[in-house]
Scaffold this motif. Structure first.
Motif, PDB file in Angstrom:
ATOM      1  N   THR A 202      -5.180  11.004  -3.990  1.00  0.00           N
ATOM      2  CA  THR A 202      -3.628  10.653  -4.095  1.00  0.00           C
ATOM      3  C   THR A 202      -3.387   9.448  -3.715  1.00  0.00           C
ATOM      4  O   THR A 202      -4.386   8.432  -3.539  1.00  0.00           O
ATOM      5  N   THR A 203      -2.334   9.195  -3.417  1.00  0.00           N
ATOM      6  CA  THR A 203      -1.786   7.751  -2.771  1.00  0.00           C
ATOM      7  C   THR A 203      -1.362   7.949  -1.682  1.00  0.00           C
ATOM      8  O   THR A 203      -1.046   8.845  -1.260  1.00  0.00           O
TER       9      THR A 203
ATOM     10  N   GLU B  85       2.167   9.028  -1.613  1.00  0.00           N
ATOM     11  CA  GLU B  85       2.354  10.506  -1.655  1.00  0.00           C
ATOM     12  C   GLU B  85       1.864  11.225  -0.536  1.00  0.00           C
ATOM     13  O   GLU B  85       2.436  12.295  -0.276  1.00  0.00           O
TER      14      GLU B  85
ATOM     15  N   ILE C  92       0.751  -1.118   0.110  1.00  0.00           N
ATOM     16  CA  ILE C  92       0.005   0.131  -0.007  1.00  0.00           C
ATOM     17  C   ILE C  92       0.851   1.124   0.044  1.00  0.00           C
ATOM     18  O   ILE C  92       0.579   2.411  -0.647  1.00  0.00           O
TER      19      ILE C  92
ATOM     20  N   GLU D 291       4.064   1.404  -0.931  1.00  0.00           N
ATOM     21  CA  GLU D 291       5.191   1.365  -1.924  1.00  0.00           C
ATOM     22  C   GLU D 291       6.618   1.226  -1.409  1.00  0.00           C
ATOM     23  O   GLU D 291       7.542   1.744  -2.122  1.00  0.00           O
TER      24      GLU D 291
ATOM     25  N   LEU E 186      -7.461  10.969   2.318  1.00  0.00           N
ATOM     26  CA  LEU E 186      -6.770  10.504   1.059  1.00  0.00           C
ATOM     27  C   LEU E 186      -7.848  10.414  -0.184  1.00  0.00           C
ATOM     28  O   LEU E 186      -7.280  10.701  -1.392  1.00  0.00           O
TER      29      LEU E 186
ATOM     30  N   ASP F  38      -9.907  -2.911  -1.758  1.00  0.00           N
ATOM     31  CA  ASP F  38      -9.833  -1.492  -1.591  1.00  0.00           C
ATOM     32  C   ASP F  38     -11.404  -1.132  -0.930  1.00  0.00           C
ATOM     33  O   ASP F  38     -11.922   0.226  -1.046  1.00  0.00           O
TER      34      ASP F  38
END
Length: 350
Positions: A183-184, A187, A46, A48, A178, A251
């Motif tokens: 966005t992620t 990020e 999740i 990264e 979020l 998700d």
């Protein structure tokens, strides 16, 4: 019509089912089960990158232990004056970290960078009598329903880095922020300079599932001991992992947050178009603040609506007048459109 808090909502059916399925088997205790390991690895995906994950039961525990991990004697934590870590955690972050929190003002529930710089300057590292700057904590989404943009997070992070301070994010409503930003997770956290995150699941459909996440595992060496000492190392921790298993699958967590936000949008639209009530300020998450005539507030309560009155902030653009009341309305994954429509009908009557 339950708008008191997203903590009032139950648990999502998928999470309940996953918990029930977990009750029939044996598994290693104290975070050593295969499921615990699997969910820890899922957080790596999740965000990264490899992260250190520590499951706890409450948001207060997550915030307190995240900040305690960075603690130094005489340390000072900086947070917005209205932050949950200051106003609503009974001094737990101070207690577990052995530090104190210095409030920083800022409009819309967000730390003002200039004021943060000035506040930090009062606590240099050799200030034995005053204490030394230790860390910064921001809340995403904030206590007043607003959301830090990525640029705003990066501005706070830049100040943190200039002063050698770790940046913590209280993410009790992380998912709501979020999906609003589009966005992620990466990020909104480590790519914007966040060092530690309190990742909340309880307000968004879980029963009792929070996690402390460190984006540099090397800086979390003390956390196993801090968590144990704080009585947050669950023997059957897989029941927290099981909740996250369902929460993160396909998700679901993002879908639940989108629904809560959409119900808040519906509330905002209705209140903004009303002649009898008004929005107190513009919000972006699943929290809505409104000014109601007191008789309308009582009428809503009498018809079963649950919500809290709220203290008026010092910098409120249009102050509450005589005969009015400031209230907070919180939507959740379980809020239905009819709940919102019925509430609006009541408060707009007359």
């Amino acid at each position: 019509m339950f708008f008191a808090s997203d903590n009032w909502a139950g648990a999502h059916s998928a999470i309940n089912e996953r918990l029930m399925n977990e009750t029939t088997r044996f598994a290693a205790a104290y975070g050593n089960s295969d499921l615990d390991r699997t969910i820890e690895a899922r957080f790596n995906d999740i965000f990264e990158k490899e992260v250190a994950v520590f499951f706890v039961a409450t948001g207060t525990a997550a915030n307190s232990l995240a900040l305690a991990n960075f603690a130094k004697p005489g340390g000072v934590i900086f947070a917005h004056a209205d932050a949950h870590v200051i106003e609503d955690e009974c001094g737990a972050p101070d207690f577990f970290s052995g530090m104190r929190i210095a409030p920083v003002e800022g409009t819309a529930g967000k730390i003002d960078p200039a004021r943060l710089k000035a506040r930090i300057s009062r606590f240099p590292q050799d200030a034995v009598h005053h204490g030394r700057a230790n860390s910064i904590s921001i809340t995403q989404a904030t206590e007043v329903g607003t959301i830090y943009s990525l640029d705003e997070i990066r501005a706070i992070s830049a100040i943190a880095k200039e002063n050698g301070l770790p940046l913590h994010m209280d993410g009790a409503r992380f998912a709501n922020a979020l999906v609003k930003l589009g966005t992620t997770p990466a990020e909104m956290t480590w790519k914007s300079g966040v060092d530690a995150l309190s990742f909340g699941g309880t307000k968004n459909g879980c029963w009792c599932a929070e996690a402390v996440i460190f984006f540099d595992p090397e800086k979390a060496k003390e956390m196993p001991f801090l968590r144990k000492r704080a009585a947050q190392l669950f023997s059957k921790s897989r029941f927290i992992s099981a909740q996250f298993d369902a929460y993160l699958k396909d998700d679901l967590w993002l879908d639940l947050a989108r629904h809560a936000n959409s119900m808040a949008d519906l509330l905002r639209e209705g209140l903004a178009s009303s002649n009898s009530v008004r929005l107190a300020w513009q919000t972006e998450s699943n929290e809505v603040f409104a000014v109601l005539p007191i008789e309308r507030m009582h009428a809503a309560h009498a018809k079963g609506a649950k919500f809290y009155d709220w203290s008026e902030p010092a910098n409120m653009a249009q102050p509450v007048q005589e005969g009015e009341m400031l209230v907070r309305l919180v939507t959740s994954f379980a809020t239905e459109r009819k709940d919102v429509e019925d509430f609006l009908e009541i408060v707009q009557a007359g």
